[in-house]
Structures are given as C-alpha cells and as structure tokens.
Design an enzyme around this catalytic site. Structure first.
Site, PDB file in Angstrom:
ATOM      1  N   SER A 229      40.528  48.154  47.399  1.00 39.24           N
ATOM      2  CA  SER A 229      41.345  47.165  46.584  1.00 39.24           C
ATOM      3  C   SER A 229      41.969  46.261  47.497  1.00 39.24           C
ATOM      4  O   SER A 229      42.407  46.657  48.525  1.00 39.24           O
ATOM      5  CB  SER A 229      42.388  47.925  46.014  1.00 39.24           C
ATOM      6  OG  SER A 229      43.459  47.138  45.345  1.00 39.24           O
ATOM      7  N   LYS A 230      41.927  44.966  46.938  1.00 39.52           N
ATOM      8  CA  LYS A 230      42.538  44.012  48.144  1.00 39.52           C
ATOM      9  C   LYS A 230      44.089  44.099  48.257  1.00 39.52           C
ATOM     10  O   LYS A 230      44.666  43.665  48.979  1.00 39.52           O
ATOM     11  CB  LYS A 230      42.046  42.744  47.584  1.00 39.52           C
ATOM     12  CG  LYS A 230      42.671  42.315  46.195  1.00 39.52           C
ATOM     13  CD  LYS A 230      42.274  40.900  45.795  1.00 39.52           C
ATOM     14  CE  LYS A 230      42.699  40.579  44.278  1.00 39.52           C
ATOM     15  NZ  LYS A 230      42.314  39.333  43.810  1.00 39.52           N
ATOM     16  N   ARG A 231      44.748  44.718  47.101  1.00 42.88           N
ATOM     17  CA  ARG A 231      46.103  44.798  47.130  1.00 42.88           C
ATOM     18  C   ARG A 231      46.396  46.050  48.071  1.00 42.88           C
ATOM     19  O   ARG A 231      47.623  46.363  48.313  1.00 42.88           O
ATOM     20  CB  ARG A 231      46.589  45.172  45.668  1.00 42.88           C
ATOM     21  CG  ARG A 231      46.413  44.161  44.702  1.00 42.88           C
ATOM     22  CD  ARG A 231      46.966  44.672  43.213  1.00 42.88           C
ATOM     23  NE  ARG A 231      46.250  45.802  42.830  1.00 42.88           N
ATOM     24  CZ  ARG A 231      45.100  45.147  42.287  1.00 42.88           C
ATOM     25  NH1 ARG A 231      44.743  44.003  41.916  1.00 42.88           N
ATOM     26  NH2 ARG A 231      44.527  46.256  41.585  1.00 42.88           N
ATOM     27  N   ARG A 232      45.403  47.015  48.703  1.00 41.81           N
ATOM     28  CA  ARG A 232      45.892  48.169  49.221  1.00 41.81           C
ATOM     29  C   ARG A 232      45.221  48.370  50.620  1.00 41.81           C
ATOM     30  O   ARG A 232      45.456  48.798  51.525  1.00 41.81           O
ATOM     31  CB  ARG A 232      45.670  49.401  48.462  1.00 41.81           C
ATOM     32  CG  ARG A 232      45.821  50.910  49.036  1.00 41.81           C
ATOM     33  CD  ARG A 232      45.331  52.005  48.186  1.00 41.81           C
ATOM     34  NE  ARG A 232      43.981  51.758  47.829  1.00 41.81           N
ATOM     35  CZ  ARG A 232      43.692  51.839  46.522  1.00 41.81           C
ATOM     36  NH1 ARG A 232      44.557  51.817  45.442  1.00 41.81           N
ATOM     37  NH2 ARG A 232      42.433  51.725  46.252  1.00 41.81           N
TER      38      ARG A 232
END
Length: 451
Positions: A229-232
């Site tokens: 995930s690009k958020r993580r």
C-alpha cells in the site's frame, strides 16, 4: 499486449512488474507493447503524472526506442467509439437505459447491500444511465493463463452500468472498446482486476469479438503478507530510482516476483530472462516484496559494473565542485562497499571537505580514554612515514602496540578523526588519498577537540 495505467502521481512497483511481464511476452513473440493512459477521470489526469509513467517505464527499459513499443495512447481519444459501442449494445438488446438511483433500489429490496434488481430491464426507456444485461443463468468461464479455468456464476452478477446518466462511459466499457480498437491480443494485469474480467468478457462477446488472452498476476505483499500500500509501504518506483537502485537490478528483481527461470538462478540479465518467461509458469500465490533482497541484488549489480561505468553512474550523487580525479582514485573501493548509489556521497565526502563532519555517536564510541595517546603518537608518525597504505598501517600498528592495543582498537579514533565516522572506506588507502598535510591537520584537530 497492452499496459493501461491510470495516472496517480507515482508509479507502483506492482505496475512495473506487470509492465515487465507484458514486455517479455511482446519481445519474445515479436508483438507490440501498447501503452495506453486511462485519462477519463479528470481529477486524476495531470500531464506531469503521465510524463512520470513514461519516464518510469523508460527507466526499466520500456520505451519507444524499441520496435515493440507503441504509445502513449489516451483513452479519452476514443470517446466516440465508446458511445457507438453502447448504442450497438442497446440496439442488440444487450443493454438498456435505467433511471434508478441507489435509494430506489434500496427502497424496493429493503437492503442497502442488495445489487441492482433489474427494474428497468424491459421498460424501454430512452434516457438515464445504460446498464448491460447480464445472463440470468449459467456461468461465465475465464480461461486465465496464470490461474487456469475460473468460473463466475452469472446469477451473482448484477446488470452493471456501462454509461453514466450524463453520457460518459465507465471504465469497464471504455477499456473493452479501446482493446478492440487497438487489436489487443493479451491482457496481463494485476490479480485485483480478475473480478472485472467476466463482465469484460461478456462485453467482448456481446460486441461480437473474441476476448483476448487473460493473465492475472499475483498480488505483491509486504513482510506481514499485507498487500503493498502506498499509504504504508515504499511502493513508488521513482523512490528506488532516486535512492540509487540500478534499473537492471530492479528489472531482475521484479521479474522474480511470482516467476522464476526454474534453474535456481536469481541474478540474470534481461536478455537471459526474457526468452525463458512463460505466463503459464507464473505462480498465482502472493509474491513477497523483500527490500533487503532487492538491496542485495543491487549490490551485486553495482559490483559487476565496469569501473568506468560505475564512475559514470555515480555522477548524480557527487557534488559538482568535487575533484573527479580524486574520486576516481577511490571509486574502486567505494564500488565494493555500497548497495545503492546514494551511499557514495557519505563514503567519500570527507575527501573534499576542509574538515570531516563528525558523527556524534561515532565520536563518542571511538574517543574513549586512551584515544588522545593514540592520536598523538600517530600524528608524530604521520609527519615522517612513507606515504603508502602499508607503511601507514605499520605505523599505526606500532603506536597501538606501544599502548597495548591491537590494530582494530587503535584505528578507531584515527578513522573518526580522518573521516568523521566509524565505518567507511579502508582507512589507510583513505589517508593516502587525503594527503600528509590534511591528514595531520585532522588528527591534530581531533586532539584539540578532545582537550
């Protein structure tokens, strides 16, 4: 083969892996890799994002320099064909207009989770959104090169929207029509798109065209086996490029996420991997993106570079004011010790500074009681010793022995005095390149700092 990303401001490593699988099939079959930008979402359509996709693909070797590459094409350029396809589907009885809202469906079914109930199927409306009429019975079979035969019960598919009420086509219709217009033979993409495939296959068949070869490659996960995930997670290909990963190492590693040549080899150039790649050999299980392994791959590729190529690759990480002849003298030492090119600067900056930048933890670790005696004794020797690595080493060994220390202990304060850090290039080769006067000055400065 087509690769059709949506501009998102960064290029995901999963997208890069899918692109490489497409590229391998295109090259080995003499086919064409078609780059199409899915730009119908105005909020996600920025020219700089499209340029980022093109640049990222070029970095991993996929660009117009090859006869196997076409594009970029833009989905928005085919809007007329999208509308014509929708009109044909209505004419043939495979689609219909619908004016129902989500609230209408909820009111009729009594559930906010119930799919569309087909209310407008036979009303003969001439306005509203357009829905595709899915079969009521049977199954839609997707023959997937990676996953084999996958069956989807038609009863589980609602009549899905293909054109919005404002007349704009949805992605699912636009994608199929674009593929038809471009004569796409293979669709190789991420596993997450598998659920859309039966709907797309029904559209292909309803538009009297044979569906392409489907291949859905495995999801890529992190060390916790969570989807990247690009958020993580660090997923942007650009971030690895900026950190100093070599494109050939990245290509090699990405190709092995879900596939392998079958002979236990891992470090392989593209020219050797490409002919061996087969979609049928791709493992459908999730593929672990191991950054530590990628880093090790990159170190292997760096060490394999010809010396002059390594020096050229380092250019972006060197200060313009630094003497390139001085860097050339230590480049071979640097090449054997780094895993990414961004580490070059920290390994050589001490050679170009008036004084090293002292790393406080390194200073505290090395400058223990007795360090001043070592530095003072070595300063005396530096003034007269023969200026070559072996002589410099022997001089420090003698100073250390006089204080009951082996070389490993004796060189710690000298290394920090010379380079500012406890780790780095071989100490005595570094002192040789730095020169007698500058080395003496640094040892004396460290002594003064010790008080």
């Amino acid at each position: 083969m087509r690769f059709a990303p949506s501009p998102t401001g960064m290029f995901h490593v999963g997208g890069a892996r899918s692109a490489l699988f497409n590229w391998a099939v295109a090259e080995q079959s003499g086919g064409t890799f078609v780059l199409r930008i899915e730009d119908t979402d105005a909020a996600r359509n920025r020219p700089e994002w499209t340029e980022g996709i093109i640049s990222a693909l070029a970095w991993i070797g996929i660009d117009g320099a090859s006869p196997h590459f076409e594009g970029p094409y833009f989905q928005s350029a085919y809007e007329q064909q999208h509308r014509e396809a929708a009109a044909k589907l209505i004419k043939d009885g495979r689609a219909y207009h619908c004016t129902c809202t989500r609230d209408d469906v909820k009111t009729r079914t009594g559930s906010e989770y119930q799919g569309y109930d087909g209310h407008c199927r036979d009303l003969g409306l001439s306005e509203g959104a357009i829905r595709f009429r899915t079969p009521d019975e049977g199954v839609t079979v997707v023959d997937d090169r990676v996953r084999g035969r996958v069956e989807f019960p038609n009863s589980a598919m609602e009549d899905f929207v293909i054109v919005r009420a404002d007349g704009s086509p949805l992605f699912i219709l636009a994608n199929v029509v674009d593929d038809m217009e471009m004569r796409i033979t293979h669709v190789i993409r991420a596993e997450e798109h598998l659920s859309n495939t039966p709907k797309q296959q029904l559209l292909w068949e309803a538009l009297d065209t044979r569906p392409p070869v489907w291949a859905h490659v495995p999801v890529i996960v992190n060390e916790k086996r969570q989807k990247l995930s690009k958020r993580r997670d660090k997923v942007a290909l650009e971030s690895y490029r900026e950190e100093g990963y070599l494109p050939e190492a990245m290509v090699n590693y990405l190709m092995l996420l879900g596939w392998g040549p079958g002979d236990d080899r891992e470090i392989m150039p593209w020219a050797e991997m490409m002919p061996l790649f087969r979609l049928e050999d791709v493992n459908p299980s999730p593929a672990f993106f191991d950054e530590k392994k990628l880093r090790a791959f990159n170190g292997e590729y760096i060490r394999a570079l010809p010396p002059e190529v390594f020096v050229a690759r380092c250019e972006s990480w060197l200060d313009p004011a630094w003497d390139r002849e001085v860097f050339g003298r230590v480049a071979g030492l640097v090449q054997t010790r780094i895993a990414v090119l961004s580490e070059v600067r920290a390994n050589v900056d001490f050679l170009f500074l008036d004084q090293p930048v002292f790393d406080q933890p390194s200073w505290d670790k090395a400058m223990k009681p007795g360090a001043a005696d070592i530095l003072s004794g070595y300063a005396d020797r530096l003034a007269t010793v023969s200026w070559d690595p072996e002589s410099l080493k022997e001089a420090l060994e003698e100073v250390g022995a006089a204080h009951g220390l082996k070389l490993g202990k004796a060189q710690a304060p000298v290394r920090v005095a010379i380079t500012g850090r406890t780790v780095g290039l071989p100490l005595f080769e570094s002192i040789e390149v730095l020169g007698r006067e500058r080395s003496l000055d640094r040892v004396r400065t460290a002594l003064a700092k010790l008080g």
